[in-house]
Design an enzyme around this catalytic site. Structure first.
Site, short mmCIF file in Angstrom:
data_model
loop_
_atom_site.label_atom_id
_atom_site.label_comp_id
_atom_site.label_asym_id
_atom_site.label_seq_id
_atom_site.Cartn_x
_atom_site.Cartn_y
_atom_site.Cartn_z
CB CYS A 1 -0.91 0.01 1.22
SG CYS A 1 -1.98 1.46 1.32
CG ASP B 1 -19.98 -12.06 18.79
OD1 ASP B 1 -18.86 -11.65 19.15
OD2 ASP B 1 -20.35 -12.02 17.59
CE1 TYR C 1 -23.22 -7.74 25.52
CE2 TYR C 1 -22.98 -10.09 25.95
CZ TYR C 1 -22.99 -8.79 26.40
OH TYR C 1 -22.77 -8.53 27.73
CB CYS D 1 -13.49 -9.04 19.02
SG CYS D 1 -14.33 -7.91 20.16
CB CYS E 1 -2.68 -1.85 7.55
SG CYS E 1 -4.03 -2.21 6.42
#
Length: 456
Positions: A75, A383, A314, A410, A84
């Site tokens: 990139c 979740d 969730y 996550c 990123c």
């Protein structure tokens, strides 16, 4: 004992590994230095930016000798863009580091001597995988433009010409909106002095349906020709839904009530053989292909036989619960977002699934009521957001005592903390943990964990 380094000091360091969050880990005579933009095996020159008693933080100013896993980032905006972190780290090294971070969190925070880790599920596509991107407007000399915040900066936006995380369609829509804004002589919002008009652009794609939704976020007032804006976007046949939201507050948010300018209220996506309607503010995993992998792991861990009552906490727009409903007796979903619940109910009807019900409410406040209404669950799917299960929700989940919990996480650190509490206070053992790489080139990693309660 005083730290052996001082702020702004230049150091030569060798990076050993990656910490959770993405910084390299180096040691200076045993003293830990977290090195931003340092990769395993690198020898770098770095400037100390913060000093604490037990560690310091530093920023790489020069790579003296690259490590064996360092690669060329494709990139043109890397590393200035904050989207990123790891385009310059080989992908196999990325997923090895993420697997190790999940294992380390379970061992160090969860106090599990030998975590039951399974191999990480690596991404099928390491670029162009995101189905949703939020861009910020900023003002340049030649007019407004769109991009992402610069790495580590909330007050500076970097103009983006081509993002490697979205598709060619996503890039084309963003660039077309930029040219429209310049042609209309509109002014980007300035967060510092709270002036200007254009704030954000959100582009969502149904990757398996070819449909796109566009949401423009502005400051208050209709200062543009909405019909012309619609005409510009209708040049893309994939665009099926165009929304506008006004944000009168200083907060940088896009999760706002919207006005439909043209098209359908929602677009459709297909996951695991089911159809899902997606509205502007509804939650959907941003990597469609890997979401199907993630839900497949959750389905495997749930091990349903057709006789189970399942809680889906969730639940978002119902993606996990509805994919499990075909193999369950009943599914009951809760989510705080009314818009997501509206989508979940639509999605149940859309797929002719009659054994799933969804309710809007705060999980910690609604779980007891759900238990009274639906009876004991056999399996609970959770979740939660990055902060993990709130204290009251975790306590009520433990007290309900479902035989099996499938925890989709996550954040490895909050997963480990919640696993520790579920073991210590409610008798749950962690039987399986499988990381899933939903977000290549970023520090983030999802994990699916299976916990079972010890019989009393």
């Amino acid at each position: 004992m005083a730290a052996p380094v001082t702020k702004d000091q230049e150091l030569e360091l060798t990076v050993d590994s990656l910490a959770y969050g993405g910084n390299g880990v180096a040691r200076l005579n045993g003293f830990v230095v977290f090195v931003r933009r340092g990769l395993p095996g690198d020898t770098v020159r770095a400037r100390v930016t913060k000093v604490q008693r037990r560690h310091a933080e530093a920023l790489v100013t020069e790579v003296l000798e690259p490590g064996p896993q360092r690669v060329e980032a494709p990139c043109a905006h890397y590393p200035a863009c904050g989207g990123c972190r790891f385009q310059d780290l080989g992908y196999e090294a990325q997923i090895a580091a993420k697997h190790g971070q999940v294992e380390d969190a379970l061992r160090r925070i969860g106090r599990i001597a030998a975590p039951p880790m399974e191999p990480i599920a690596g991404a099928e596509d390491v670029f162009h995988y995101r189905n949703k991107l939020e861009y910020s407007f900023t003002q340049l000399e030649d007019g407004p433009t769109l991009g992402f915040h610069k790495a580590g900066r909330w007050d500076e936006v970097l103009e983006i010409e081509r993002c490697w995380l979205t598709t060619e369609l996503g890039n084309a829509i963003r660039n077309t909106v930029r040219e429209w804004a310049r042609g209309e002589r509109l002014v980007a919002y300035d967060q510092a002095d709270q002036t200007g008009y254009l704030r954000h652009l959100v582009v969502r794609e149904g990757r398996n349906t070819g449909q796109a939704l566009v949401q423009l976020v502005t400051a208050s007032g209709e200062k543009y020709d909405t019909g012309h804006f619609v005409d510009v976007l209708r040049a893309f046949p994939e665009v099926r839904s165009i929304h506008w939201a006004e944000n009168a507050s200083p907060a940088e948010v896009t999760n706002l009530p919207t006005r439909l300018l043209w098209g359908e209220e929602a677009i459709e996506e297909q996951l695991c053989g089911l159809r899902f309607r997606v509205r502007p503010n509804a939650f959907l995993q941003t990597n469609t292909g890997m979401a199907e992998r993630l839900y497949g792991v959750a389905r495997e861990f749930a091990a349903l036989t057709g006789q189970e009552t399942v809680y889906d906490l969730y639940c978002g727009i119902g993606t996990i619960g509805l994919t499990l409903a075909r193999e369950a007796l009943t599914v009951w979903g809760i989510d705080v977002s009314e818009e997501s619940i509206a989508c979940a109910l639509e999605n149940a009807d859309l797929n002719e699934i009659a054994n799933a019900a969804f309710f809007a409410g705060n999980v910690c406040q609604s779980l007891e009521e759900l238990h009274e209404r639906s009876g004991d669950p056999d399996v609970v799917i959770v979740d939660p957001p990055r902060a993990g299960l709130a204290g009251k929700a975790l306590r009520r989940l433990g007290e309900i005592g479902a035989p099996r919990i499938v925890y989709v996480s996550c954040n490895p650190t909050t997963l480990a903390s919640d696993v520790k509490t579920l073991w210590a206070e409610y008798g749950y053992d962690l039987l399986r943990a499988r990381p899933v790489d939903m977000f290549p080139h970023t520090p983030h990693v999802e994990t699916v964990a299976l916990l079972e309660r010890n019989p009393v």
